[in-house]
Design a protein around this motif. Structure first.
Motif, PDB file in Angstrom:
ATOM      1  N   CYS A  54       0.755  -1.147   0.053  1.00 58.42           N
ATOM      2  CA  CYS A  54       0.146  -0.082   0.075  1.00 58.42           C
ATOM      3  C   CYS A  54       0.957   1.475   0.111  1.00 58.42           C
ATOM      4  CB  CYS A  54      -0.993  -0.046   1.266  1.00 58.42           C
ATOM      5  SG  CYS A  54      -2.109  -1.384   1.331  1.00 58.42           S
ATOM      6  N   THR A  55       1.537   1.320   1.240  1.00 59.10           N
ATOM      7  CA  THR A  55       2.466   2.680   1.370  1.00 59.10           C
ATOM      8  C   THR A  55       3.871   2.378   1.310  1.00 59.10           C
ATOM      9  OG1 THR A  55       2.137   2.591   3.717  1.00 59.10           O
ATOM     10  CG2 THR A  55       0.781   3.984   2.558  1.00 59.10           C
ATOM     11  N   GLY A  56       4.211   1.069   1.261  1.00 58.09           N
ATOM     12  CA  GLY A  56       5.539   0.810   1.261  1.00 58.09           C
ATOM     13  C   GLY A  56       6.281   0.814   0.000  1.00 58.09           C
ATOM     14  N   GLU A  57       7.510  -0.030  -0.107  1.00 61.33           N
ATOM     15  CA  GLU A  57       8.388   0.134  -0.995  1.00 61.33           C
ATOM     16  C   GLU A  57       8.402  -0.933  -2.160  1.00 61.33           C
ATOM     17  OE1 GLU A  57      10.095   3.029  -1.685  1.00 61.33           O
ATOM     18  OE2 GLU A  57       9.162   3.976   0.236  1.00 61.33           O
ATOM     19  N   ALA A  58       7.157  -1.705  -1.983  1.00 63.71           N
ATOM     20  CA  ALA A  58       7.155  -2.945  -2.975  1.00 63.71           C
ATOM     21  C   ALA A  58       7.271  -2.710  -4.354  1.00 63.71           C
ATOM     22  CB  ALA A  58       5.910  -3.605  -2.584  1.00 63.71           C
ATOM     23  N   ASP A  59       7.576  -3.602  -5.236  1.00 64.62           N
ATOM     24  CA  ASP A  59       7.437  -3.424  -6.506  1.00 64.62           C
ATOM     25  C   ASP A  59       6.245  -2.768  -7.335  1.00 64.62           C
ATOM     26  OD1 ASP A  59       9.109  -4.152  -9.201  1.00 64.62           O
ATOM     27  OD2 ASP A  59       6.947  -4.917  -9.369  1.00 64.62           O
ATOM     28  N   PRO A  60       6.360  -1.861  -7.977  1.00 64.80           N
ATOM     29  CA  PRO A  60       4.997  -1.170  -8.550  1.00 64.80           C
ATOM     30  C   PRO A  60       3.991  -2.095  -9.032  1.00 64.80           C
ATOM     31  CG  PRO A  60       6.934   0.130  -8.890  1.00 64.80           C
ATOM     32  CD  PRO A  60       7.476  -0.929  -8.574  1.00 64.80           C
ATOM     33  N   TRP A  61       4.673  -2.867  -9.969  1.00 64.17           N
ATOM     34  CA  TRP A  61       3.550  -4.108 -10.599  1.00 64.17           C
ATOM     35  C   TRP A  61       3.093  -4.921  -9.350  1.00 64.17           C
ATOM     36  CZ3 TRP A  61       0.424  -6.378 -13.262  1.00 64.17           C
ATOM     37  CH2 TRP A  61       0.323  -7.579 -13.322  1.00 64.17           C
ATOM     38  N   ASP A  62       3.852  -5.351  -8.471  1.00 64.23           N
ATOM     39  CA  ASP A  62       3.254  -5.682  -7.058  1.00 64.23           C
ATOM     40  C   ASP A  62       2.037  -5.334  -6.684  1.00 64.23           C
ATOM     41  OD1 ASP A  62       4.681  -8.224  -7.713  1.00 64.23           O
ATOM     42  OD2 ASP A  62       6.220  -7.609  -6.351  1.00 64.23           O
ATOM     43  N   LYS A  63       2.030  -3.857  -6.577  1.00 59.68           N
ATOM     44  CA  LYS A  63       1.322  -3.155  -5.897  1.00 59.68           C
ATOM     45  C   LYS A  63       0.056  -3.104  -6.846  1.00 59.68           C
ATOM     46  CE  LYS A  63       3.814   0.233  -3.355  1.00 59.68           C
ATOM     47  NZ  LYS A  63       4.418   1.799  -3.015  1.00 59.68           N
TER      48      LYS A  63
END
Length: 463
Positions: A73-82
């Motif tokens: 949601c607000t974290g640093e995950a990969d954009p595609w995963d978001k």
């Protein structure tokens, strides 16, 4: 896909109003949280997650409800995963306004006529990202695409407004104006943060703020500057207008004590905010501005989320503080001194619809539609909430003078919300005509429809 030409239009009169009268009107978005820096730099977005999910607490709340972790949601995950997580969530949000808005946005900006779900996620991601790279999806071009004529951002009094000046110098056809929001100058609950802000405000205004009177002087100077930059509105976020009495001796003592390093009590903090609000309302009236009061929000309820993601991350909800008596006293005190500016009352709690709509009627006069019961806000910005808001205005005031919708958004893809509103409004008017509650003369109905959709706001704010 369910977004057809007649989406939300359930009778022929509604279809006529929307398609032949309101569909192509320009947009006036008089309350918005877009970044002036992004507009001035004509920001280009690298992917769909960045332009669609970043900063959108509406979507984050739905994702959390679907069991999605904060990293997505607000974290640093990969954009595609978001984006994939969002696509997994949205099918479960059937009936939610985000479900409607998201499909409208996907269709209007990217021409993608597909349901947002896991099966279509990769196609939507690849197609939209390809379009984002073609040079036609920069910040200014997105506003131009939606025919945004005037947009009012939300700005702190200490802001330099340098990006507003730059936008004006560029000759960008959308009029981007600042809005004066002095919430930080009113909030002494966090005394350390307040003292830091006083130094910032002092520097921006060229004022050595050593007393409450100096604070008012600094805010007045900044209001003068905002007025020169085209500002026409102020904005305040309040759980309620305090039903409290105070003297200026007390307020001066409270300010001096906090400035010296001590804390104010909860009651003193509310007295102080009311004093600043009252003084600044008179300043707004002198500039001919409209004062916006956003009421009945209960903010930052989840301490863990607040520490992790900060404010405006989706930890807010509907409040239930009493509203009527404090608001009545505040408005009356200004009216008795002939210092009441035109005012918009926004409500987040549906049980207070009639309370605030009837309050607005107490202080009308002197100008057309001076007191407005504002657009359905935040948790009420949905089909049922908008219909209830329109019905409340119809029952308690003049629907034909209502100044229409806004996005209250941080997203450059949010402007189809005006289409959403215009469709609901057309259906509301069309349903009244079809049921015999009003005359079905399309000329008179279309005049009211177009005024609410566009012209009332243009005239009310003198844009």
């Amino acid at each position: 896909m369910f977004i057809t030409d007649n989406f939300l239009l359930n009778n022929k009169i509604a279809e006529d109003l929307y398609h032949n009268h309101g569909k192509d009107l320009p947009l006036i978005d008089y309350h918005n949280h877009l970044s002036p820096a992004d507009i001035a730099s004509d920001r280009v977005f690298s992917n769909l997650a960045g332009i669609w999910l970043s900063g959108d607490h509406y979507k984050w709340r739905l994702m959390r409800a679907n069991g999605i972790g904060e990293e997505l949601c607000t974290g640093e995950a990969d954009p595609w995963d978001k984006f994939k997580a969002f696509a997994e969530t949205l099918p479960q949000a059937i009936g939610n306004p985000v479900y409607h808005w998201s499909h409208l946005e996907l269709l209007r900006y990217f021409g993608i006529d597909k349901l947002i779900n896991p099966a279509n996620a990769r196609y939507i991601w690849d197609t939209a990202n390809s379009l984002l790279k073609n040079g036609e999806y920069s910040a200014q071009k997105l506003l131009r695409r939606m025919k945004v004529e005037t947009l009012c951002t939300t700005d702190d009094p200490a802001d330099s407004l340098e990006f507003h000046a730059l936008i004006k110098e560029q000759g960008f056809e959308t009029r981007v104006l600042p809005t004066f929001r002095p919430d930080r100058a009113m909030n002494i609950s966090d005394s350390a943060s307040f003292r830091e802000y006083i130094r910032l405000l002092g520097d921006s205004s060229g004022t050595n703020i050593e007393s409450f009177d100096h604070l008012l002087l600094a805010l007045s100077k900044r209001a003068d500057f905002f007025a020169k930059m085209g500002c026409k509105l102020s904005d305040h976020s309040l759980s309620s207008v305090p039903d409290l009495q105070y003297t200026y001796t007390e307020i001066r003592e409270i300010f001096a004590r906090v400035l010296s390093g001590k804390d104010a009590s909860p009651v003193e903090a509310r007295q102080f905010s009311l004093a600043v609000l009252t003084e600044m309302a008179a300043v707004y009236a002198s500039h001919g501005w409209t004062m916006q009061l956003h009421l009945v929000a209960l903010r930052s309820n989840n301490t863990r989320l607040l520490k992790k993601a900060g404010n405006d991350a989706g930890g807010d909800s509907i409040g239930d503080e009493p509203q009527a008596k404090g608001l009545a006293g505040f408005l009356d005190s200004l009216d008795r001194q002939n210092k009441l500016p035109s005012t918009i009352l926004y409500n987040m709690n549906p049980s207070y619809n009639e309370v605030l709509a009837s309050m607005a009627g107490n202080f009308s006069g002197c100008m057309t539609g001076k007191m407005q019961y504002g657009a359905a806000w935040w948790f009420l910005d949905n089909k049922a909430g908008i219909e209830r808001q329109l019905e409340t205005i119809s029952n308690f005031g003049l629907l034909g003078r209502f100044i229409g919708m806004l996005t209250d958004s941080r997203s450059f893809l949010s402007f189809p919300r005006h289409e959403y509103f215009r469709r609901i409004l057309a259906n509301y008017l069309g349903s009244m005509a079809a049921s015999g509650e009003t005359d079905n003369d399309i000329a008179s109905l279309s005049e009211i429809y177009c005024n609410i959709s566009y012209y009332n706001a243009k005239n009310f704010f003198n844009f």
